[in-house]
Design an enzyme around this catalytic site. Structure first.
Site, PDB file in Angstrom:
ATOM      1  N   ASP A  33       0.880  -1.142   0.207  1.00 39.09           N
ATOM      2  CA  ASP A  33       0.028   0.129   0.012  1.00 39.09           C
ATOM      3  C   ASP A  33       0.915   1.224   0.083  1.00 39.09           C
ATOM      4  OD1 ASP A  33      -3.094   1.072   0.732  1.00 39.09           O
ATOM      5  OD2 ASP A  33      -1.445   2.308   1.681  1.00 39.09           O
TER       6      ASP A  33
ATOM      7  N   GLU B  76      -4.533   2.277  -4.161  1.00 33.49           N
ATOM      8  CA  GLU B  76      -3.069   2.093  -4.395  1.00 33.49           C
ATOM      9  C   GLU B  76      -2.412   1.057  -3.700  1.00 33.49           C
ATOM     10  OE1 GLU B  76      -4.403   4.309  -0.217  1.00 33.49           O
ATOM     11  OE2 GLU B  76      -4.981   4.240  -2.443  1.00 33.49           O
TER      12      GLU B  76
END
Length: 424
Positions: free
Chosen positions: A299, A342
């Site tokens: 992430d 993301e």
């Protein structure tokens, strides 16, 4: 001596001879004839047996009128020309040659042509009744006999083709092939069939299929018009080509749709749908082979700030570049997926937790050291977990995600691995 030899020749000859005297009316029209002499072969041919017709005055046969016997006698006796005609007499076909001798006396030579005549009639009958076009040609390629079907097939009457060269009506592009067939036939090679294009009387061309039987210097051919069949074959071929092209296009489209269904539009990586399909397969294989299987979830830290500060186009470029960095680190056997936003996920077959942590750390450092255009330097948090024996995907994923959560809630820009404990 010569007279005796000639007399012996005349009487012993297997050819029938006779000598006649014509009887004319006052207008010079022959009415009767007198047989002056004949040889034994004539007697046998005419079936006279013990009958003696010498010096008898006989009327001209009325059933010979169609052969114009009177004109033949006039031509022979008055014009002194050799002439001939053919008659049917007592179940025999005879060809009679008349020749002048002296004044109104003339001679006749008789030939039994029954066999030839009947054979010719058989051929003619066969040519007439057959629905196919039939021809007899010589090995030089000239039509000798053609049946009536030629008019139906090509528009030519038989007499328009007989004596004509086959080459004269063949399409110019097919002439070499046709001449090659004739050459091979001349070399006694059996060419049972071939196809060429032949010009009709109206100028159009038809495809003909020739089936041939060679007998000496003659070629007997049965010819069938296959133009409609060729057209159907052409249409079928074109349809098959179109179908093949359409099938190829559909296959390509299906391949594209399949790729589209399992690919993330932005990064080109696999998506969640592909992960759902593939991960169960990898888990089953790992359990069967008793091999380790690990997962990493990545992430990007503070990615929302990138979008807020630079806009989504810059954020999209960051995600694309990150995908490229990850692809440069993983193995071919690894499965790299963009989960969304993301977040990225990697499934690492035959990889222990310790090795997975090493790979995760390499990813963390690579992202940290990379300089993104506009966005500059970024970091990432990573969670790692190995699959436990008989563990479900959901449990395994949740343990990995919890490890990522711990990494983000501690100091970020770090790797945290899960404890090998099943979640309840």
């Amino acid at each position: 001596m010569e007279t005796k030899l000639l007399e012996k020749f005349y009487k012993n000859s297997p050819t029938a001879y006779s000598c006649q005297k014509a009887v004319f009316d006052d207008k010079g029209i022959p009415l009767q004839y007198i047989i002056l002499d004949y040889n034994p072969a004539y007697k046998e041919m005419m079936g006279l047996h013990n009958n003696n017709v010498i010096n008898q005055k006989l009327d001209l046969p009325t059933d010979w009128e169609e052969f114009n016997i009177k004109q033949c006698i006039i031509d022979t006796v008055i014009k002194e020309e050799q002439t001939q005609f053919t008659i049917y007499h007592q179940q025999k076909w005879l060809r009679i040659i008349l020749f002048p001798i002296d004044g109104d006396i003339f001679g006749c030579i008789y030939f039994d042509i029954t066999k030839e005549y009947l054979q010719d009639k058989d051929i003619e009958g066969f040519l007439k009744v057959n629905i196919d076009m039939l021809t007899i040609t010589n090995t030089d390629g000239y039509f000798l006999r053609v049946n009536q079907a030629s008019e139906r097939v090509l528009g030519y009457k038989p007499e328009e083709l007989e004596g004509k060269s086959v080459k004269s009506i063949v399409h110019e592009d097919d002439i070499p092939k046709t001449l090659e067939v004739l050459r091979e036939i001349n070399e006694q090679k059996n060419i049972f069939s071939f196809i060429n294009r032949v010009r009709c009387k109206n100028g159009h061309y038809r495809y003909l299929e020739w089936h041939n039987v060679v007998n000496g210097n003659f070629i007997y051919s049965s010819i069938r018009d296959i133009t409609d069949r060729r057209q159907l074959e052409k249409e079928l071929f074109e349809k098959n080509e179109n179908l093949a092209q359409l099938t190829e296009e559909l296959t390509e489209m299906n391949r594209f749709l399949k790729t589209l269904a399992i690919t993330d539009d932005l990064t080109g990586l696999y998506n969640r749908h592909y992960l759902d399909i593939k991960v169960e397969e990898e888990m089953r294989r790992a359990d069967q082979a008793n091999e380790p299987l690990s997962m990493i979830i990545i992430d990007l830290d503070f990615f929302k700030k990138v979008n807020d500060q630079w806009g989504h186009p810059v954020g999209d470029k960051v995600l694309k570049e990150t995908a490229g960095l990850l692809k440069g680190i993983i193995r071919k056997s690894d499965i790299l997926v963009r989960l969304g936003g993301e977040e990225f996920l990697i499934v690492l077959p035959n990889t222990k937790i310790s090795d997975a942590c090493i790979i995760a750390e390499r990813i963390r450092i690579t992202i940290e050291e990379n300089h993104y255009p506009i966005a500059g330097h970024l970091t990432a948090s990573l969670g790692v977990a190995n699959k436990l024996p008989l563990e479900t995907y959901n449990n395994w994923y949740e343990r990995t995600d919890n490890a990522l959560y711990k990494a983000k809630n501690s100091k970020r820009n770090c790797v945290v691995h899960s404890t090998s404990t099943l979640l309840v």
